[in-house]
Design an enzyme around this catalytic site. Structure first.
Site, PDB file in Angstrom:
ATOM      1  N   HIS A 150     -39.905 -18.242  73.295  1.00 51.82           N
ATOM      2  CA  HIS A 150     -38.488 -18.456  73.620  1.00 51.82           C
ATOM      3  C   HIS A 150     -37.617 -18.824  72.407  1.00 51.82           C
ATOM      4  CE1 HIS A 150     -39.615 -18.571  77.885  1.00 51.82           C
ATOM      5  NE2 HIS A 150     -40.529 -19.454  77.594  1.00 51.82           N
ATOM      6  N   ASP A 151     -37.868 -19.985  71.815  1.00 59.18           N
ATOM      7  CA  ASP A 151     -36.881 -20.601  70.918  1.00 59.18           C
ATOM      8  C   ASP A 151     -36.662 -19.891  69.585  1.00 59.18           C
ATOM      9  OD1 ASP A 151     -37.747 -23.953  72.036  1.00 59.18           O
ATOM     10  OD2 ASP A 151     -36.305 -22.514  72.823  1.00 59.18           O
TER      11      ASP A 151
END
Ligand code: RIB
Ligand code: CA
Length: 316
Positions: free
Chosen positions: A242-243
Site C-alpha cells: 500500500h504505502d
C-alpha cells in the site's frame, strides 16, 4: 534542495518500505522528518519502528517525532492481525540506538512549515490522519503553508479492508479524515483501488530479494510476513504493497492516473463509519476536493522500487 517532504506514518511493514523508498531517492526527495501516529500498532511501537527503519537505511539524521496515540474521537484501532505484534514482524531489527527527537509531532510540523517557504513542503500521510487533523485545528496558518498532501487511504470500488465499508487508515480516525477532506488542502489520494493493483507476486518478491543488500534482505523478511493476511483473505497471487505508492507518486507521477472528485467521510453510521464516499462518477454536485487515483502501472512501480532500493550500498 530537492523536493522537501515530511512522512507521517504508522509502521507497519508497508510504511517502512515507503520510508526506505523515500530515503533511497535523495536526488529527488529531502525527508525533513518523520512523524509517527498510532495505527497498525500502538504509538510506542510505530515510533520504535520508524527509528529502526531510519537506522536500517543509515539515515539517523532524519528526526522522528512521535504524535497522536489515538484518534480524535473514541478508542485506538490497531491491526496486529496484519502486521504482527511488533508491527514489523518478519525481520528482527535491533533495538534502536537512537531515540525520538520529541513527542510533539504537531509542533514539529508547524515549526518545519514555518521555517520553509509557503508551498514548499509536501506531507506524505501513510496512516490515520490524526496528526494532520490536529495541525489543521491548532495551527491552520501553518497547515496552509503545505504544498500538498499525498495520502494512502480510503477505497471506492474495492470497499473496505478493516470493515465491509471502510479502509483502515480512514476507519482508525474518521473524524480526522473528515477534517482533512474538508480542509481545502491540495490532496492526492491512493485508495485501495490503486494499492490492490500493486500485488507482491512471487516474481516481484524474487526481484526484490535479488537486490541483495541489507535493506532489501530486511524488506524480503517483512513482506513475506505481511503478505499472509491478504493472501488468506483475498486469495490473490500477492499482497498489496500500500504505502510505497505515495512515495512512488512523488518520484514518478506518470505511473498513476485518476480524477479530481469529491470525497466525503462517513462518521455517524455504526454500520459504515469510516467509509470514504467517493463521487467517482460525479453523480452529485458536491465540490471536488481530492485527486483520487484509480489506476497504476504496477510493473513500472515495482521497477522503480527495485531500482531505487538497489541504491542502498553495503553488503548483507
Ligand atoms: O489499509 C492499508 C493501510 O492501513 C496502510 O497504510 C497500512 O500500513 C495500514 O496503515
Ligand atoms: Ca500505514
Amino acid at each position: 534542495m530537492t523536493r522537501p517532504i515530511i512522512i507521517d506514518t504508522d509502521p507497519g511493514q508497508d510504511d517502512a518500505v515507503a520510508v526506505c523508498l523515500a530515503l533511497a531517492a535523495p536526488d529527488a526527495l529531502t525527508v525533513l522528518g518523520i512523524t509517527t501516529v498510532a495505527g497498525n500498532v500502538p504509538l510506542a511501537l510505530t515510533t520504535i519502528n520508524a527509528l529502526k527503519t531510519v537506522e536500517l537505511c543509515g539515515r539517523t539524521d532524519v528526526p522522528i517525532h512521535a504524535g497522536a496515540a489515538g484518534p480524535l474521537v473514541g478508542e485506538a484501532v490497531t491491526a496486529e492481525h496484519v502486521h504482527g505484534r511488533t508491527g514489523l514482524d518478519g525481520y528482527d531489527l535491533p533495538t534502536p540506538a537512537i531515540a525520538a527527537a520529541s513527542s510533539d509531532a504537531v509542533g514539529f510540523l508547524r515549526e518545519t512549515l514555518e521555517a520553509h517557504p509557503p508551498g514548499a513542503v509536501t506531507l506524505c500521510c501513510l496512516g490515520p490522519l490524526t496528526n494532520l487533523a490536529l495541525l489543521l485545528k491548532r495551527h491552520p496558518d501553518a497547515a496552509a503553508r503545505l504544498h500538498s498532501v499525498v495520502l494512502m487511504g480510503g477505497a471506492y470500488f474495492e470497499v473496505g479492508n478493516i470493515t465491509p465499508a471502510a479502509e483502515f487508515n480512514i476507519y482508525a480516525d474518521p473524524e480526522a479524515a473528515a477534517k482533512v477532506f474538508a480542509s481545502g488542502l491540495e490532496l492526492t489520494v491512493m485508495p485501495l483501488d490503486v494499492t490492490h493493483q500493486l500485488l507482491l507476486t512471487e516474481a516481484r518478491k524474487s526481484a526484490l530479494a535479488a537486490i541483495g543488500n541489507r535493506v532489501s534482505d530486511v524488506i524480503d523478511g517483512w513482506v513475506n510476513f505481511f503478505e499472509r493476511f491478504d493472501l488468506d483473505k483475498y486469495g490473490a497471487d500477492g499482497a498489496p504493497l500500500h504505502d510505497p505508492s505515495v512515495i512512488a507518486y512523488l518520484l514518478q507521477p506518470e505511473l498513476f492516473s485518476g480524477r479530481h472528485i469529491n470525497v466525503e467521510i462517513e462518521c455517524e453510521s455504526p454500520l459504515t463509519r469510516g467509509m470514504s464516499v467517493m463521487d467517482w462518477w460525479r453523480v452529485t454536485d458536491r465540490k471536488p476536493n481530492a485527486q483520487v487515483m484509480g489506476s497504476v502501472d504496477a510493473d513500472g512501480f515495482y521497477a522503480l522500487l527495485c531500482e531505487r532500493l538497489g541504491h542502498f550500498g553495503g553488503g548483507r
